[in-house]
Design a protein around this motif. Structure first.
Motif, mmCIF file in Angstrom:
data_model
loop_
_atom_site.group_PDB
_atom_site.id
_atom_site.type_symbol
_atom_site.label_atom_id
_atom_site.label_comp_id
_atom_site.label_asym_id
_atom_site.label_seq_id
_atom_site.Cartn_x
_atom_site.Cartn_y
_atom_site.Cartn_z
ATOM 1 N N ASN A 11 1.161 5.455 -0.657
ATOM 2 C CA ASN A 11 1.624 6.142 0.553
ATOM 3 C C ASN A 11 1.408 5.270 1.787
ATOM 4 O OD1 ASN A 11 2.496 8.435 -0.782
ATOM 5 N ND2 ASN A 11 0.575 9.553 -0.487
ATOM 6 N N LEU A 12 0.254 4.639 1.872
ATOM 7 C CA LEU A 12 -0.055 3.772 3.004
ATOM 8 C C LEU A 12 0.912 2.592 3.060
ATOM 9 C CD1 LEU A 12 -1.901 3.091 5.370
ATOM 10 C CD2 LEU A 12 -3.361 1.866 3.765
ATOM 11 N N LEU A 13 1.197 1.967 1.917
ATOM 12 C CA LEU A 13 2.138 0.850 1.863
ATOM 13 C C LEU A 13 3.549 1.299 2.229
ATOM 14 C CD1 LEU A 13 0.927 -1.059 -1.319
ATOM 15 C CD2 LEU A 13 0.765 -1.815 1.041
ATOM 16 N N THR A 14 3.936 2.480 1.778
ATOM 17 C CA THR A 14 5.262 3.007 2.094
ATOM 18 C C THR A 14 5.398 3.247 3.590
ATOM 19 O OG1 THR A 14 5.390 4.057 -0.081
ATOM 20 C CG2 THR A 14 6.914 4.855 1.613
ATOM 21 N N ILE A 15 4.414 3.874 4.177
ATOM 22 C CA ILE A 15 4.441 4.153 5.613
ATOM 23 C C ILE A 15 4.441 2.842 6.406
ATOM 24 C CG2 ILE A 15 3.090 5.113 7.527
ATOM 25 C CD1 ILE A 15 2.233 7.353 5.554
ATOM 26 N N SER A 16 3.637 1.886 5.988
ATOM 27 C CA SER A 16 3.585 0.586 6.672
ATOM 28 C C SER A 16 4.931 -0.125 6.580
ATOM 29 C CB SER A 16 2.503 -0.296 6.061
ATOM 30 O OG SER A 16 1.237 0.271 6.239
ATOM 31 N N SER A 17 5.538 -0.096 5.406
ATOM 32 C CA SER A 17 6.830 -0.764 5.213
ATOM 33 C C SER A 17 7.909 -0.127 6.076
ATOM 34 C CB SER A 17 7.253 -0.716 3.751
ATOM 35 O OG SER A 17 6.327 -1.405 2.951
ATOM 36 N N VAL A 18 7.949 1.195 6.090
ATOM 37 C CA VAL A 18 8.953 1.891 6.890
ATOM 38 C C VAL A 18 8.733 1.613 8.375
ATOM 39 C CG1 VAL A 18 9.774 4.192 7.569
ATOM 40 C CG2 VAL A 18 9.376 3.676 5.157
ATOM 41 N N SER A 19 7.501 1.635 8.816
ATOM 42 C CA SER A 19 7.191 1.340 10.217
ATOM 43 C C SER A 19 7.619 -0.087 10.574
ATOM 44 C CB SER A 19 5.694 1.488 10.482
ATOM 45 O OG SER A 19 5.281 2.807 10.261
ATOM 46 N N PHE A 20 7.361 -1.005 9.674
ATOM 47 C CA PHE A 20 7.744 -2.400 9.903
ATOM 48 C C PHE A 20 9.263 -2.527 10.023
ATOM 49 C CE2 PHE A 20 8.917 -6.589 8.206
ATOM 50 C CZ PHE A 20 8.283 -7.394 9.141
ATOM 51 N N LEU A 21 9.998 -1.841 9.144
ATOM 52 C CA LEU A 21 11.458 -1.913 9.182
ATOM 53 C C LEU A 21 12.006 -1.341 10.485
ATOM 54 C CD1 LEU A 21 12.405 -1.000 5.507
ATOM 55 C CD2 LEU A 21 12.608 -3.218 6.630
ATOM 56 N N PHE A 22 11.460 -0.217 10.946
ATOM 57 C CA PHE A 22 11.921 0.357 12.204
ATOM 58 C C PHE A 22 11.595 -0.555 13.378
ATOM 59 C CE2 PHE A 22 11.997 4.569 10.003
ATOM 60 C CZ PHE A 22 13.342 4.830 10.232
ATOM 61 N N ALA A 23 10.464 -1.187 13.348
ATOM 62 C CA ALA A 23 10.081 -2.103 14.423
ATOM 63 C C ALA A 23 11.028 -3.292 14.476
ATOM 64 C CB ALA A 23 8.639 -2.566 14.239
ATOM 65 N N CYS A 24 11.422 -3.803 13.312
ATOM 66 C CA CYS A 24 12.322 -4.955 13.257
ATOM 67 C C CYS A 24 13.749 -4.578 13.651
ATOM 68 C CB CYS A 24 12.340 -5.569 11.859
ATOM 69 S SG CYS A 24 10.799 -6.413 11.475
ATOM 70 N N ALA A 25 14.130 -3.336 13.367
ATOM 71 C CA ALA A 25 15.498 -2.907 13.675
ATOM 72 C C ALA A 25 15.755 -2.920 15.172
ATOM 73 C CB ALA A 25 15.744 -1.517 13.105
ATOM 74 N N ASN A 26 14.751 -2.716 15.963
ATOM 75 C CA ASN A 26 14.911 -2.709 17.414
ATOM 76 C C ASN A 26 14.313 -3.959 18.040
ATOM 77 O OD1 ASN A 26 16.150 -0.167 17.451
ATOM 78 N ND2 ASN A 26 14.166 0.838 17.276
ATOM 79 N N GLY A 27 14.329 -5.041 17.296
ATOM 80 C CA GLY A 27 13.733 -6.288 17.763
ATOM 81 C C GLY A 27 14.565 -6.928 18.857
ATOM 82 N N PRO A 28 14.192 -8.118 19.247
ATOM 83 C CA PRO A 28 14.877 -8.801 20.349
ATOM 84 C C PRO A 28 16.311 -9.160 19.977
ATOM 85 C CG PRO A 28 13.361 -10.294 19.257
ATOM 86 C CD PRO A 28 13.135 -8.923 18.664
ATOM 87 N N SER A 29 17.173 -9.138 20.972
ATOM 88 C CA SER A 29 18.551 -9.548 20.730
ATOM 89 C C SER A 29 18.633 -11.067 20.852
ATOM 90 C CB SER A 29 19.490 -8.871 21.726
ATOM 91 O OG SER A 29 19.181 -9.301 23.029
ATOM 92 N N VAL A 30 19.612 -11.636 20.197
ATOM 93 C CA VAL A 30 19.795 -13.083 20.202
ATOM 94 C C VAL A 30 21.067 -13.401 20.964
ATOM 95 C CG1 VAL A 30 20.176 -15.118 18.773
ATOM 96 C CG2 VAL A 30 18.617 -13.330 17.996
ATOM 97 N N GLU A 31 20.957 -14.325 21.901
ATOM 98 C CA GLU A 31 22.120 -14.772 22.651
ATOM 99 C C GLU A 31 22.402 -16.220 22.280
ATOM 100 O OE1 GLU A 31 22.169 -13.989 26.819
ATOM 101 O OE2 GLU A 31 20.980 -12.167 26.556
#
Length: 131
Positions: A11-31
């Motif tokens: 459960n802890l690994l699942t929550i960590s993975s999902v949190s990581f994915l959401f954090a990366c989805a809104n990461g910096p934009s590239v120009e």
């Protein structure tokens, strides 16, 4: 007891993975400096084939004129001026003339006030059609 610890770990690994994915989805934009309106121009040299002489040109040939390309070593720590870069620039200029073939006649190092060394390649641009 061990099964409970394993479930908690999963459960802890699942929550960590999902949190990581959401954090990366809104990461910096590239120009980039690529302009999608002029994307074809960035690769124009790839549409121009280099031939060794006019006898090698296939099909109907129209001479479009002379082209030249330069490679400049502006600073001491820059890469040396070279024929490959100069030829690529000449191919880009050929493409801007609607050429699809070029024959290089010579490349030479020349003196230039803005460059420590400059390589210039000269060629002839052609439009070749299969008709």
């Amino acid at each position: 007891m061990k099964i409970t610890k394993v479930k908690k770990l999963i459960n802890l690994l699942t929550i960590s993975s999902v949190s990581f994915l959401f954090a990366c989805a809104n990461g910096p934009s590239v120009e980039t400096n690529l302009d999608k309106e002029n994307f074809e121009e960035y690769f124009a040299a790839g549409n121009v084939t280099v031939y060794q002489n006019e006898d090698d040109l296939p099909g109907k040939v129209i001479s479009l004129g002379l082209v030249e390309g330069e490679s400049c070593k502006a600073k001491e720590n820059d890469a040396p001026a070279n024929a490959a870069d100069a030829r690529t620039m000449a191919r880009e200029k050929s493409a801007s003339m609607d050429a699809n073939a070029v024959i290089f006649t010579s490349c030479t190092l020349i003196e230039d006030q803005q460059c420590l060394e400059m390589m210039v390649c000269y060629g002839k641009a052609f439009q070749v059609s299969s008709n």
